[in-house]
Design a protein around this motif. Structure first.
Motif, PDB file in Angstrom:
ATOM      1  N   ASN A   1       1.175  -1.563  -0.338  1.00 53.20           N
ATOM      2  CA  ASN A   1       0.244   0.159  -0.396  1.00 53.20           C
ATOM      3  C   ASN A   1       1.044   1.830   0.440  1.00 53.20           C
ATOM      4  OD1 ASN A   1      -1.425   1.874   0.591  1.00 53.20           O
ATOM      5  ND2 ASN A   1      -3.008   0.768   1.820  1.00 53.20           N
TER       6      ASN A   1
ATOM      7  N   SER B   1      -3.503  -2.741   8.028  1.00 52.83           N
ATOM      8  CA  SER B   1      -2.384  -1.318   7.895  1.00 52.83           C
ATOM      9  C   SER B   1      -1.817  -0.423   9.087  1.00 52.83           C
ATOM     10  CB  SER B   1      -3.493   0.197   7.775  1.00 52.83           C
ATOM     11  OG  SER B   1      -4.557  -0.769   8.204  1.00 52.83           O
TER      12      SER B   1
ATOM     13  N   HIS C   1      -5.589  -3.098  -2.106  1.00 51.11           N
ATOM     14  CA  HIS C   1      -6.383  -3.009  -0.654  1.00 51.11           C
ATOM     15  C   HIS C   1      -7.061  -4.463  -0.692  1.00 51.11           C
ATOM     16  CE1 HIS C   1      -9.713  -1.017   2.452  1.00 51.11           C
ATOM     17  NE2 HIS C   1      -8.887  -2.315   2.702  1.00 51.11           N
TER      18      HIS C   1
ATOM     19  N   THR D   1      -5.718   3.424   4.417  1.00 55.50           N
ATOM     20  CA  THR D   1      -6.716   2.868   3.345  1.00 55.50           C
ATOM     21  C   THR D   1      -7.947   3.797   3.684  1.00 55.50           C
ATOM     22  OG1 THR D   1      -7.644   1.091   5.373  1.00 55.50           O
ATOM     23  CG2 THR D   1      -6.348   0.546   3.631  1.00 55.50           C
TER      24      THR D   1
END
Ligand code: ADP
Length: 550
Positions: free
Chosen positions: A97, A188, A233, A528
Motif C-alpha cells: 500500500n 495497515s 487493498h 486505506t
C-alpha cells in the motif's frame, strides 16, 4: 472404513482462472488508465498472453517459487498481469500500500523479503528515497514504456514494456499444490507493526466463487466492473480473480478515483457494478452536487455498488438508490478474511418492504456467506445468542480466513475452537444480519455501558451540512468516558454544535448524545482511507468536556 470419492482432484490454481477467462471470454475488454493519462483497451486473451510473457521475464530475473515480488501500483492491466503471472508461476505477489508511511513500507518490504519491486512512476521519488533501506530488493521495474522511463537512482532499473517486448511467449503454467501461497498484504497497522496476511491459491479460488454467487456480489459475465477499490487493498476485495472466473469486463481507473473521473468512467464504459470505500462515494456525490448532469444520468447502466472497508452510511445507501437507481450492497470483512465475510443482500421477507425499513437492513453489515462462519462472543468467550441485542466480539472461521500471520506458526492466531478474533464488536439479529457497533478499541465505555461510535457517526452524517464525522471517547471524571463528536462541515456550510445536538437528540438514546461537538478542517485517515481514531484520540487527549465536573 470411509470410501474415497472418485472425482478428479484438480488443484484450484489462480492460473486456471486466467486460462478460463482467455478461452471462454477472450474478447471481453479490460480498460485501463495508465501512467501519463493513456487509456489502454486490452482483453482477457491479450492479458493471458502478456501474463505468460511476464512469467518468462520473472523466471529470467531469477524469481523462484515462493519468492516474494512487490508492487507499488495503481489499478491497471499491468498490475493485473502481475497478479496472474507472479502467482501463476508459484511465486507470491506482495501488493504494498503506497499510502503507508515510508517507514512502514520499508518495514513490510523487509519483513516480506521482497526481491523485486514493480512500481508506477508516481512512486518513483518515494522509492528513490527508500531504496537504501530496502536491503532485500535487488531490482526495480517501472510500469511504463522504455521512452517514459526517467533516469532514477535505483539499482537494476528497467521498463516493464521493454522486458515484455523481449520475452518469449507461451509459458506453460505449472501445476502445484493448491495450498501454495499466492499473494500477501499487510494490515495497515493502526496498532503496532503491520502484520502479513498470506493468501493461498485455494483460498483465492474459493473466495472467487463466493464473489460470483448471487447472494455474494453476484458478479457475472454480463457485468462491467469499475474497480474503485485499489488493487493494493486486500486484493481489491478479490474482484480481479472473480472477474476472470465469470468473464466480466473490468475498468481499471489507475489512480483516478476523484468524483468526476469515476462518474465519467461509469458513464462512458457502461459499468454495471462498482466497489469502493465510503469516502470514494462521498466524492462521487460531491461531484454530482456541484455538476447536476441530470441529462447524463439515464445513460448510466450502473445497478449495484458494493460498499465496504468501513460502515456504509445510510445517506450513501439512500442517495444511490434515489438519485441513480442503484442498489447498495454492504460487505464486511478484513485483510484476514480475504476479505469477504458477510454481505448485506436481502431475503424474501424484505421484498416490497417500505424503503425506510429496507435501508435499515442495508445499513447492517450483512449475513455470513457460505464459507465463513460468523459468531459473537462475550468477554468470557461464551457464544452469544443471535437476538439482535447481545453485543460481543465477532469471531470467524473458514477456508479463506487467516490461520496465522506471516512468519508465525500455522494456527497460531486461532483459539482452541479454530476461531479468529476480529477485534470488531457487533450483535447478530435473528435473521443472521451482523450489525457492527464498533471496533473493540474504539468503543466508548460510559458508566459501565458501551456506546457505539459508529452509530453516532452515522446519525451525524445524516445531517445535510455534515461532510465527515468521527466520534471518540474522551476521559470523564464521573462516567470514565463520554463521546466527543468531531465534524468536518461540508464546504461553505455554517453549522453550530447546538444545531447538531438538536438534530441528533431524537435519533439516539439520550445518554448516548455526545457531550461536546468540535469542528475541524479535516480528520486523520489511515492508508486505506479509514478514520484514524488513535490520532484523533491523541489530538483530544487533554480536552476537558464541558460536562466534566472535575
Ligand atoms: P485494518 O484492520 O488495518 O483497518 P482492514 O482493511 O483489514 O485493515 O480493515 C478491516 C476492518 O475494517 C474491519 O475489522 C472493520 O473494523 C472495518 N470494516 C470493514 N468493512 C466494514 C463495514 N462494512 N462496516 C463496518 N466496518 C467495516
Amino acid at each position: 472404513m470411509s470410501l474415497s470419492g472418485l472425482m478428479q482432484s484438480k488443484q484450484l490454481l489462480i492460473s486456471g482462472l486466467l486460462t478460463h477467462a482467455a478461452t471462454h471470454h477472450g474478447d471481453v475488454e479490460l480498460v485501463s488508465q495508465l501512467y501519463g493519462g493513456e487509456v489502454r483497451r486490452s482483453n482477457w486473451r491479450t492479458l493471458a498472453q502478456r501474463a505468460q510473457k511476464l512469467a518468462h521475464v520473472l523466471a529470467g530475473l531469477g524469481v523462484k517459487p515462493g519468492d516474494r515480488v512487490a508492487t507499488l501500483a495503481w489499478n491497471t492491466d499491468r498490475h493485473l498481469e502481475l497478479y496472474y503471472a507472479v502467482a501463476g508461476m508459484g511465486a507470491v505477489l506482495h501488493t504494498v500500500n503506497p499510502r503507508l508511511f515510508p517507514e512502514q513500507i520499508a518495514y513490510i518490504v523487509d519483513h516480506a523479503a521482497d526481491g523485486i519491486v514493480f512500481f508506477d512512476l508516481d512512486f518513483a521519488d518515494l522509492l528513490v528515497k527508500l531504496a537504501p533501506q530496502l536491503k532485500t530488493v535487488k531490482r526495480f521495474v517501472a510500469l511504463c514504456r522504455p521512452e517514459q522511463l526517467p533516469a532514477l537512482d535505483l539499482p537494476h532499473l528497467s521498463a516493464y514494456e521493454a522486458l515484455l517486448d523481449a520475452a518469449d511467449e507461451d509459458y506453460v503454467w505449472p501445476e502445484f499444490d493448491e495450498n501454495t501461497a499466492s499473494s500477501m498484504c499487510y494490515t495497515s497497522g493502526t496498532t503496532g507493526n503491520p502484520k502479513g496476511v498470506l493468501y493461498s491459491h485455494r483460498s483465492t479460488v474459493l473466495h472467487s466463487f463466493a464473489a460470483c454467487a448471487a447472494d455474494g456480489l453476484g458478479l457475472c459475465a454480463r457485468d462491467c466492473v469499475l474497480l474503485a477499490v485499489p488493487m493494493f487493498h486486500v486484493n481489491a476485495w478479490g474482484v480481479p480473480y472473480a472477474s476472470a472466473m465469470c468473464g466480466a469486463k473490468m475498468v481499471l481507473p489507475g489512480s483516478a478515483l476523484s468524483g468526476d473521473k469515476l462518474f465519467a468512467a461509469l458513464r462512458d464504459e457502461g459499468c454495471t457494478l462498482s466497489l469502493g470505500v465510503p469516502t470514494v462515494w462521498l466524492g462521487l456525490f460531491q461531484y454530482l452536487d456541484q455538476h447536476p448532469l441530470e441529462r447524463d444520468l439515464p445513460k448510466l447502466r450502473l445497478n449495484r455498488v458494493v460498499v465496504g472497508g468501513s460502515a456504509a452510511p445510510r445517506a450513501i445507501i439512500e442517495r444511490f438508490e434515489k438519485q441513480l437507481g442503484v442498489f447498495v450492497i454492504q460487505a464486511w470483512g478484513m485483510s484476514e478474511t480475504s476479505p469477504l465475510a458477510t454481505i448485506s443482500n436481502l431475503l424474501p421477507k424484505h421484498e416490497g418492504q417500505p424503503l425506510d425499513e429496507r435501508y435499515a437492513v442495508q445499513c447492517r453489515q450483512g449475513r455470513a456467506i457460505y464459507g465463513v462462519e460468523v459468531a459473537v462472543f462475550d468477554a468470557e468467550g461464551r457464544a452469544l445468542p443471535h437476538d439482535g441485542q447481545s453485543v460481543g466480539e465477532i469471531r470467524v472461521r473458514g477456508p479463506w480466513v487467516l490461520s496465522a500471520y506471516y512468519g508465525t506458526e500455522p494456527g497460531s492466531a486461532l483459539d482452541a475452537q479454530g476461531w479468529l478474533s476480529t477485534g470488531d464488536v457487533a450483535y447478530i439479529d435473528p435473521d443472521g444480519y451482523v450489525q457492527i457497533t464498533d471496533r473493540s478499541k474504539d468503543v466508548i465505555k460510559s458508566g459501565g455501558e458501551w456506546i457505539s461510535s459508529i452509530d453516532l457517526e452515522n446519525v451525524a452524517l445524516g445531517h445535510p451540512k455534515v461532510g465527515e464525522a468521527a466520534v471518540i471517547g474522551v476521559a470523564h471524571s464521573k462516567w470514565q468516558e463520554r463521546p466527543l463528536l468531531v465534524i468536518v462541515p461540508k464546504p461553505g456550510a455554517e453549522l453550530t454544535g447546538a444545531e447538531m445536538l438538536d438534530f441528533m437528540k431524537d435519533r439516539v438514546a439520550r445518554w448516548w448524545l455526545p457531550d461536546d461537538v468540535v469542528f475541524v478542517d479535516e480528520l486523520p485517515h489511515t492508508a486505506t482511507g479509514k478514520l484514524l481514531k488513535t490520532a484523533l484520540r491523541e489530538q483530544f487527549r487533554n480536552l476537558r468536556l464541558s460536562t466534566d465536573p472535575a
